[in-house]
Write a protein that holds these residues in place. Structure first.
Motif, mmCIF file in Angstrom:
data_model
loop_
_atom_site.group_PDB
_atom_site.id
_atom_site.type_symbol
_atom_site.label_atom_id
_atom_site.label_comp_id
_atom_site.label_asym_id
_atom_site.label_seq_id
_atom_site.Cartn_x
_atom_site.Cartn_y
_atom_site.Cartn_z
ATOM 1 N N GLU A 57 0.684 -1.395 -0.020
ATOM 2 C CA GLU A 57 0.021 -0.109 0.056
ATOM 3 C C GLU A 57 0.956 1.141 0.061
ATOM 4 O OE1 GLU A 57 -3.696 -1.780 2.593
ATOM 5 O OE2 GLU A 57 -2.151 -0.843 3.428
ATOM 6 N N SER A 58 2.030 1.161 0.707
ATOM 7 C CA SER A 58 2.782 2.376 0.571
ATOM 8 C C SER A 58 3.426 2.638 -0.553
ATOM 9 C CB SER A 58 4.131 2.110 1.734
ATOM 10 O OG SER A 58 3.488 1.935 3.126
ATOM 11 N N GLY A 59 3.678 1.610 -1.465
ATOM 12 C CA GLY A 59 4.449 1.669 -2.643
ATOM 13 C C GLY A 59 3.577 2.123 -3.741
ATOM 14 N N ILE A 60 2.308 1.749 -3.416
ATOM 15 C CA ILE A 60 1.126 2.503 -4.269
ATOM 16 C C ILE A 60 0.987 3.878 -4.010
ATOM 17 C CG2 ILE A 60 -1.398 2.244 -4.846
ATOM 18 C CD1 ILE A 60 -1.148 -0.638 -4.344
ATOM 19 N N PRO B 216 2.932 7.814 -7.755
ATOM 20 C CA PRO B 216 2.822 8.841 -8.541
ATOM 21 C C PRO B 216 4.203 9.690 -8.905
ATOM 22 C CG PRO B 216 1.040 8.868 -7.114
ATOM 23 C CD PRO B 216 1.813 7.737 -6.662
ATOM 24 N N MET B 217 5.040 9.689 -7.680
ATOM 25 C CA MET B 217 6.146 10.307 -7.998
ATOM 26 C C MET B 217 7.268 9.492 -9.048
ATOM 27 S SD MET B 217 9.287 10.953 -5.180
ATOM 28 C CE MET B 217 10.942 11.207 -5.567
ATOM 29 N N SER B 218 7.156 8.170 -8.818
ATOM 30 C CA SER B 218 8.006 7.359 -9.859
ATOM 31 C C SER B 218 7.470 7.641 -11.454
ATOM 32 C CB SER B 218 7.991 5.885 -9.530
ATOM 33 O OG SER B 218 8.620 5.816 -8.036
ATOM 34 N N VAL B 219 6.077 7.399 -11.488
ATOM 35 C CA VAL B 219 5.434 7.760 -12.752
ATOM 36 C C VAL B 219 5.725 8.970 -13.330
ATOM 37 C CG1 VAL B 219 3.244 7.669 -13.798
ATOM 38 C CG2 VAL B 219 3.728 5.716 -12.128
ATOM 39 N N CYS B 220 5.573 9.772 -12.613
ATOM 40 C CA CYS B 220 5.687 11.326 -13.176
ATOM 41 C C CYS B 220 7.060 11.599 -13.560
ATOM 42 C CB CYS B 220 5.357 12.469 -12.189
ATOM 43 S SG CYS B 220 3.431 12.458 -12.137
ATOM 44 N N LEU B 221 8.145 11.103 -12.662
ATOM 45 C CA LEU B 221 9.563 11.116 -12.918
ATOM 46 C C LEU B 221 9.981 10.522 -14.273
ATOM 47 C CD1 LEU B 221 12.388 10.682 -10.383
ATOM 48 C CD2 LEU B 221 12.579 10.120 -12.600
ATOM 49 N N PHE B 222 9.348 9.370 -14.575
ATOM 50 C CA PHE B 222 9.674 8.720 -15.552
ATOM 51 C C PHE B 222 9.062 9.332 -16.941
ATOM 52 C CE2 PHE B 222 8.456 5.264 -18.865
ATOM 53 C CZ PHE B 222 9.644 4.811 -19.328
ATOM 54 N N LEU B 223 7.854 9.928 -16.901
ATOM 55 C CA LEU B 223 7.263 10.248 -18.267
ATOM 56 C C LEU B 223 7.942 11.846 -18.368
ATOM 57 C CD1 LEU B 223 3.502 9.511 -17.524
ATOM 58 C CD2 LEU B 223 5.068 8.300 -19.150
ATOM 59 N N ILE C 207 11.948 16.471 -10.410
ATOM 60 C CA ILE C 207 12.896 15.561 -10.469
ATOM 61 C C ILE C 207 13.222 15.050 -11.817
ATOM 62 C CG2 ILE C 207 14.297 13.372 -9.675
ATOM 63 C CD1 ILE C 207 14.402 15.656 -7.827
ATOM 64 N N GLY C 208 12.323 14.593 -12.500
ATOM 65 C CA GLY C 208 12.144 14.295 -13.914
ATOM 66 C C GLY C 208 12.724 15.061 -14.799
ATOM 67 N N LEU C 209 11.981 16.381 -14.615
ATOM 68 C CA LEU C 209 12.567 17.478 -15.779
ATOM 69 C C LEU C 209 14.114 17.834 -15.430
ATOM 70 C CD1 LEU C 209 11.802 19.564 -17.661
ATOM 71 C CD2 LEU C 209 11.036 21.177 -15.660
ATOM 72 N N ALA C 210 14.525 17.844 -14.341
ATOM 73 C CA ALA C 210 16.017 18.327 -14.045
ATOM 74 C C ALA C 210 17.171 17.200 -14.476
ATOM 75 C CB ALA C 210 16.407 18.609 -12.663
ATOM 76 N N ILE C 211 16.510 15.823 -14.074
ATOM 77 C CA ILE C 211 17.486 14.982 -14.436
ATOM 78 C C ILE C 211 17.697 14.364 -15.602
ATOM 79 C CG2 ILE C 211 16.078 12.733 -14.131
ATOM 80 C CD1 ILE C 211 17.848 11.852 -11.717
#
Length: 256
Positions: A43-46, A50-57, A113-117
């Protein structure tokens, strides 16, 4: 000699700060989700997805923006967006979570993070001749690992020190808690305070023979102290993120 290149120094510093934010956030947030909201690991991972998905996209989109915007503009924008997400995250740490606010905060951190990285690798590898790319890769790995290590160390240290100090202050100022229990709590704090669920704390107090009314009071004080400590841990991540903005001055001002 590579560190004499201003754009490479700025790129490595930005990378260190970005991985500091990621590691510090991923250290604090699971503690909140699992010991305050009492969610399990899945449940914590779910909740953090949103952070991981947004970072990737956004990392994919950011690479396309690089032809029209300078790395300095994109990386600074990413850091500012991530800082906004951290501010929202600090405000969302409550006894009962606001799911919409928490999700928005996680998404903003991921977007920033995604935009910068997405720009870092291009900035660093473009700073010197291609023959030095292996050495630059080593420097990037060092900056990444150092940022992640410092993120966990600083956020964790701030959190545990704040938890111990805040708990001692809160318990000592509570007139309903017995002097004997205050003294015992303060003595235990000197040995270190763990981040645990209220249920685990209550069960340990029951085993120690503490009365039910005192258990309720101490558990409430512990939860309040824990929330303050979690906010402070994220606050240190936010401060480092803001301090990272001046380090981006040496980044290229034109598209690479």
């Amino acid at each position: 000699d590579l560190l004499s290149i201003a754009s490479l120094r700025a790129g490595l510093a930005s990378q260190l700060v970005l991985y500091f934010i990621v590691a510090g956030t991923f250290f604090v947030i699971p503690l909140y989700l699992q010991t305050v909201l009492e969610l399990n690991a899945l449940e914590s991972g779910i909740r953090m997805l949103p952070m991981s998905v947004c970072l990737f996209l956004v990392a994919l989109i950011g690479s396309r923006l690089a032809s029209r915007r300078s790395p300095r503009q994109l990386i600074r924008s990413g850091l500012l967006i991530a800082c906004g997400g951290l501010v929202l995250m600090i405000s969302s740490i409550r006894p009962q979570a606001d799911s919409a606010l928490f999700t928005l905060a996680m998404a903003l951190i991921g977007i920033g993070i995604g935009l910068a990285i997405s720009q870092i690798g291009n900035v660093n590898l473009s700073a010197a001749d291609q023959s030095r790319s292996t050495e630059i890769g080593g420097l990037q790995g060092t900056a990444q690992n150092l940022g992640a290590s410092l993120g966990v160390a600083i956020a964790g240290t701030a959190l545990f020190i704040a938890l111990g100090n805040q708990l001692t202050t809160t318990v000592n100022s509570n007139p309903l808690i017995t002097p004997a229990l205050k003294a015992a709590a303060e003595a235990a704090q000197q040995r270190g305070v763990q981040v645990v669920t209220p249920e685990l704390l209550a069960s340990q107090l029951q085993k120690a023979g503490v009365s039910n009314d005192q258990i309720e009071l101490l558990t409430a004080d512990y939860t309040t102290s824990k929330l303050q400590a979690l906010r402070l841990g994220l606050g240190h991540v936010l401060v480092v993120a803001l301090l990272g903005l001046p380090l981006t001055r040496g980044l290229p001002r034109r598209p690479l």
